[in-house]
Motif scaffolding. Structure first.
Motif, short mmCIF file in Angstrom:
data_model
loop_
_atom_site.label_atom_id
_atom_site.label_comp_id
_atom_site.label_asym_id
_atom_site.label_seq_id
_atom_site.Cartn_x
_atom_site.Cartn_y
_atom_site.Cartn_z
N UNK A 131 5.14 3.40 -103.09
CA UNK A 131 5.68 2.19 -103.73
C UNK A 131 5.74 1.03 -102.75
N UNK A 132 5.06 1.18 -101.66
CA UNK A 132 5.10 0.16 -100.61
C UNK A 132 3.80 -0.62 -100.54
N UNK A 133 3.90 -1.78 -99.90
CA UNK A 133 2.74 -2.49 -99.38
C UNK A 133 3.13 -3.01 -98.01
N UNK A 134 2.21 -3.58 -97.29
CA UNK A 134 2.56 -4.11 -95.98
C UNK A 134 3.15 -5.50 -96.18
N UNK A 135 4.47 -5.57 -96.10
CA UNK A 135 5.17 -6.85 -96.28
C UNK A 135 4.92 -7.76 -95.08
N UNK A 136 5.03 -9.06 -95.31
CA UNK A 136 4.94 -10.01 -94.20
C UNK A 136 6.10 -9.81 -93.25
#
Length: 269
Positions: A131-136
């Motif tokens: 449920x993740x992505x690479x956040x800023x």
């Protein structure tokens, strides 16, 4: 990771290089069409992220150009207005919407980025959860480059790391609502009158593409708490400027901001 005032030496030119930031542990210079900044242990992960963004056509990120002869990370220069001036840009509704859309566009661009498992981010994490992505990780108004009243760039990717996208949303809303008292909004953040924080969250959410504002105040608080935890973690590992922040009592200020949000959530929801 947190907003900053211009430091002594910022904007000066030395030895043919323009000094963009000059603090005890981070000197950033512009050399021609490039920016040179100290490399970090997580620089390889950030470099992979920036190269993915270039590949998918996300035009707001600087190009990753490798390292220079003395080992500094080298990035493409993004011309425009950034830093403390960014606060005033998100006060009008048009600027607030543009701020939200920039984050939305970044999240769309990074959605299919799956970092190699040997790449470690600033918090030591690797991989990416379902449920993740690479956040800023540091999506504040001071890190957006503006030109002609519109965003043209996004800076400072040191705190990028895998997380639920609501982390970036909550982090952005702390500064866009903002989760600050009226006196600070009027004196420092360019608001002509006390902001309607609830309405500003609605405007941001609509521009980003959210169907509801439910849970967004909790997202702000969660982002604030995670910021404190990350600063503490980096300081404990000896990283700068976090070690100095801890020694100087900056964590107390960050903790007070979380307490303010909890005590004034009725202004936000």
């Amino acid at each position: 990771m947190t907003e900053r005032e211009p430091a002594p030496g910022d904007g000066e030119v030395a030895g043919g290089a323009e000094v963009l930031q000059d603090t005890p542990h981070r000197r950033i210079e512009r050399v021609g069409a490039t920016v040179r900044r100290p490399a970090q242990p997580w620089t390889p992960a950030v470099r992979a992220l920036l190269r993915h963004l270039e590949t998918v056509g996300f035009r707001y990120a600087p190009r990753a150009l490798g390292a220079d002869a003395v080992g500094r990370e080298t990035l493409g220069y993004l011309a425009g207005e950034a830093g403390p001036a960014g606060w005033a840009r998100i006060v009008p509704d048009d600027g607030l919407r543009a701020f939200a859309r920039l984050l939305r566009d970044y999240h769309r661009a990074v959605a299919d980025f799956h970092p190699a498992p040997d790449l470690a981010w600033c918090d030591g994490s690797t991989g990416r959860g379902p449920r993740q992505l690479v956040c800023h990780g540091d999506f504040g108004p001071w890190n957006v480059v503006w030109r002609g009243g519109r965003p043209v760039g996004l800076l400072d990717w040191d705190y990028a790391r895998p997380a639920d996208p609501r982390h970036d949303i909550g982090y952005a809303l702390e500064y866009a609502a903002p989760a600050r008292d009226d006196a600070e909004c009027l004196r420092w953040l360019a608001y002509p009158k006390p902001p309607d924080r609830r309405r500003r969250i609605e405007v941001f959410a609509e521009a980003y593409g959210l169907d509801t504002t439910e849970g967004l105040v909790d997202a702000i608080i969660d982002a604030q708490e995670r910021t404190v935890a990350l600063v503490r973690q980096l300081a404990a590992a000896g990283h700068q400027p976090q070690a100095d922040w801890l020694a100087d009592g900056h964590l107390t200020e960050l903790t007070h901001r979380t307490a303010w949000t909890r005590a004034h959530r009725h202004l936000l929801e």
